[in-house]
Design an enzyme around this catalytic site. Structure first.
Site, PDB file in Angstrom:
ATOM      1  N   LYS A 283       0.954  -1.104   0.052  1.00  0.00           N
ATOM      2  CA  LYS A 283      -0.143  -0.042  -0.087  1.00  0.00           C
ATOM      3  C   LYS A 283       0.875   1.258   0.018  1.00  0.00           C
ATOM      4  O   LYS A 283       1.990   1.270  -0.052  1.00  0.00           O
ATOM      5  CB  LYS A 283      -0.867  -0.032   1.076  1.00  0.00           C
ATOM      6  CG  LYS A 283      -1.998  -1.162   1.273  1.00  0.00           C
ATOM      7  CD  LYS A 283      -3.002  -1.236   0.176  1.00  0.00           C
ATOM      8  CE  LYS A 283      -3.517  -2.564  -0.164  1.00  0.00           C
ATOM      9  NZ  LYS A 283      -4.398  -3.155   0.727  1.00  0.00           N
TER      10      LYS A 283
HETATM   11  C1  LIG Z   1      -5.624  -4.226   1.165  1.00  0.00           C
HETATM   12  C2  LIG Z   1      -6.777  -4.264   1.113  1.00  0.00           C
HETATM   13  C3  LIG Z   1      -7.942  -4.407   2.093  1.00  0.00           C
HETATM   14  C4  LIG Z   1      -7.303  -5.052   3.369  1.00  0.00           C
HETATM   15  O1  LIG Z   1      -6.046  -4.626   3.798  1.00  0.00           O
HETATM   16  P1  LIG Z   1      -5.480  -5.339   4.978  1.00  0.00           P
HETATM   17  O2  LIG Z   1      -4.904  -4.122   5.872  1.00  0.00           O
HETATM   18  O3  LIG Z   1      -4.318  -6.267   4.117  1.00  0.00           O
HETATM   19  O4  LIG Z   1      -6.205  -6.172   5.840  1.00  0.00           O
HETATM   20  C5  LIG Z   1      -9.162  -3.987   2.170  1.00  0.00           C
HETATM   21  N1  LIG Z   1      -9.726  -3.496   1.132  1.00  0.00           N
HETATM   22  C6  LIG Z   1      -9.023  -3.215  -0.068  1.00  0.00           C
HETATM   23  C7  LIG Z   1      -9.590  -2.625  -1.349  1.00  0.00           C
HETATM   24  C8  LIG Z   1      -7.356  -3.570   0.050  1.00  0.00           C
HETATM   25  O5  LIG Z   1      -6.750  -3.269  -1.296  1.00  0.00           O
END
Ligand SMILES: *Cc1c(COP(=O)(O)O)cnc(C)c1O
Length: 401
Positions: A202
């Site tokens: 991210k």
């Molecule tokens: C990565 C992601 C999540 C989940 O995030 P985590 O921190 O890995 O639990 C939820 N929604 C979207 C759209 C994502 O890309």
């Protein structure tokens, strides 16, 4: 051709973070502690929200947000099928029922008109509460869960207006959209609750990690308590030098707290969030220019007055020529890519449990069949970007003719 493999979504970690992790280990306080508090304050100030609660993932953030507004069995939450599994899984974890509505083909984002259509054609309005009730199942619609997919902010004005009209909460999945701004308002200050992710790929990285922002103190307190076993506020300080504090268990909560080891990364990453965003803006422009004349669809420009968080650069490849073949050919040229996403209603669990079929959400399927995400990390050098561009051109020439 590129010699080493370019890993998709590899994070940029600098010396400050490495030193901070070492200092955290040496400090003896590696669980939830002062660095988590520091990261929450820095994040809250960056977003401009009243409250920010750090958790161990965005999935936890989504789950607790729904717990906080009281979503449970007999309720429905409206979301889009073009998202990561965690979005809809977290609805199911509360015992509620996820309702999918289609996205807009151009933006890939939840279509507020489809939300309205669901409420106004499939539901009746409860006299007492004013809430929409699904006609057949009698489940109550409680919330809308939009996803700011790729970092492009959803049409929040329309979604908020709908939510006000029908007494619904809005919980935003902003896993891709830390930097996004919608018509002058920062994502994280618009809906009732906003959930962010700091997973390795991210825009801000803590390994695993998440955050909820809200303007509502009651919801903030609820998330704090439910995120740490349902123990009374600040129970995490019970072993600090301030002396042992007795805690009380108020609810059967969850173990969703962030560790100082994770926050050690976050407190430095947040300082560079805008510099990294600018870097991805530059890469984005290079891709836009390079791919203009290729037989691919590239992302549409951002809407005036909004800021795209530039999380995913997605091209759409003609499925008749083979998106998967295209992806494999890039892989063979040492370029790692991602697919965001295969629409959830086409996955076995959702298909079998809810009876969804291909054809139910044509725009989500259109994107699901074609989408391919190219490397866009702030870690990418100009040479890396040139390698991506050269590989995409070469694969286009060999496959898409
Ligand atoms: C990565 C992601 C999540 C989940 O995030 P985590 O921190 O890995 O639990 C939820 N929604 C979207 C759209 C994502 O890309």
């Amino acid at each position: 051709m590129r010699k080493d493999f370019l890993v998709f979504g590899s994070p940029r970690i600098e010396e400050d973070e490495i030193q901070e992790v070492v200092a955290t280990l040496r400090s003896g306080w590696i669980g939830t502690g002062p660095r988590v508090g520091q990261f929450e304050t820095a994040f809250r100030d960056y977003v401009g929200a009243r409250h920010a609660m750090a958790l161990h993932s965005c999935t936890a953030a989504l789950h607790l947000s729904m717990i906080a507004i009281g979503v449970g069995p007999g309720d429905e939450v409206i979301t889009a099928p073009l998202t990561f599994a965690a979005t809809a899984n977290s609805i199911l974890h509360t015992g509620a029922h996820p309702v999918f509505v289609d996205v807009e083909r151009e933006t890939m984002l939840i279509d507020p008109e489809k939300v309205r259509e669901y409420i106004e054609t499939e539901c009746y309005i409860d006299d007492k509460t004013g809430l929409p009730i699904h006609q057949r199942s009698r489940r109550k619609v409680r919330a809308i869960l939009p996803i700011h997919l790729t970092g492009r902010p959803c049409r929040m004005d329309d979604l908020m207006a709908l939510a006000r009209q029908y007494h619904l909460y809005v919980i935003e999945d902003a896993a891709h959209a830390i930097e996004a701004v919608y018509r002058g308002r920062k994502v994280g200050t618009i809906g009732d609750l906003t959930c962010f992710s700091f997973y390795v790929t991210k825009n801000l990285v803590t390994g695993e990690g998440g955050m909820v922002t809200t303007g509502d103190e009651r919801l903030a307190d609820c998330i704090k308590t439910y995120g740490l076993h349902g123990m009374s506020k600040d129970a995490w300080q019970r072993y600090s030098d301030e002396g042992f504090v007795h805690y009380q268990v108020l609810y059967p909560g969850f173990k969703y707290n962030m560790m100082d080891l994770q926050a050690a990364l976050g407190i430095h990453q947040i300082k560079r969030i805008e510099a990294y965003h600018r870097r991805r803006e530059t890469l984005w422009r290079r891709y836009d220019e390079a791919f203009q004349t290729l037989p691919l669809q590239i992302p549409p420009p951002q809407e005036p007055g909004t800021l795209h968080a530039r999380h995913l650069y997605t091209i759409l490849v003609d499925p008749a020529k083979g998106r998967d073949t295209f992806q494999q050919a890039l892989h063979a040229r040492n370029i790692g890519t991602g697919i965001h996403y295969t629409a959830l209603h086409l996955h076995p669990y959702y298909e079998q449990t809810f009876g969804y079929r291909r054809g139910d959400f044509p725009h989500a399927e259109y994107i699901s069949d074609r989408t391919l995400s190219l490397p866009l990390s702030a870690k990418l050098t100009d040479e890396d970007a040139d390698d991506v561009i050269e590989a995409v051109r070469a694969v286009c020439a060999s496959i898409l003719h």
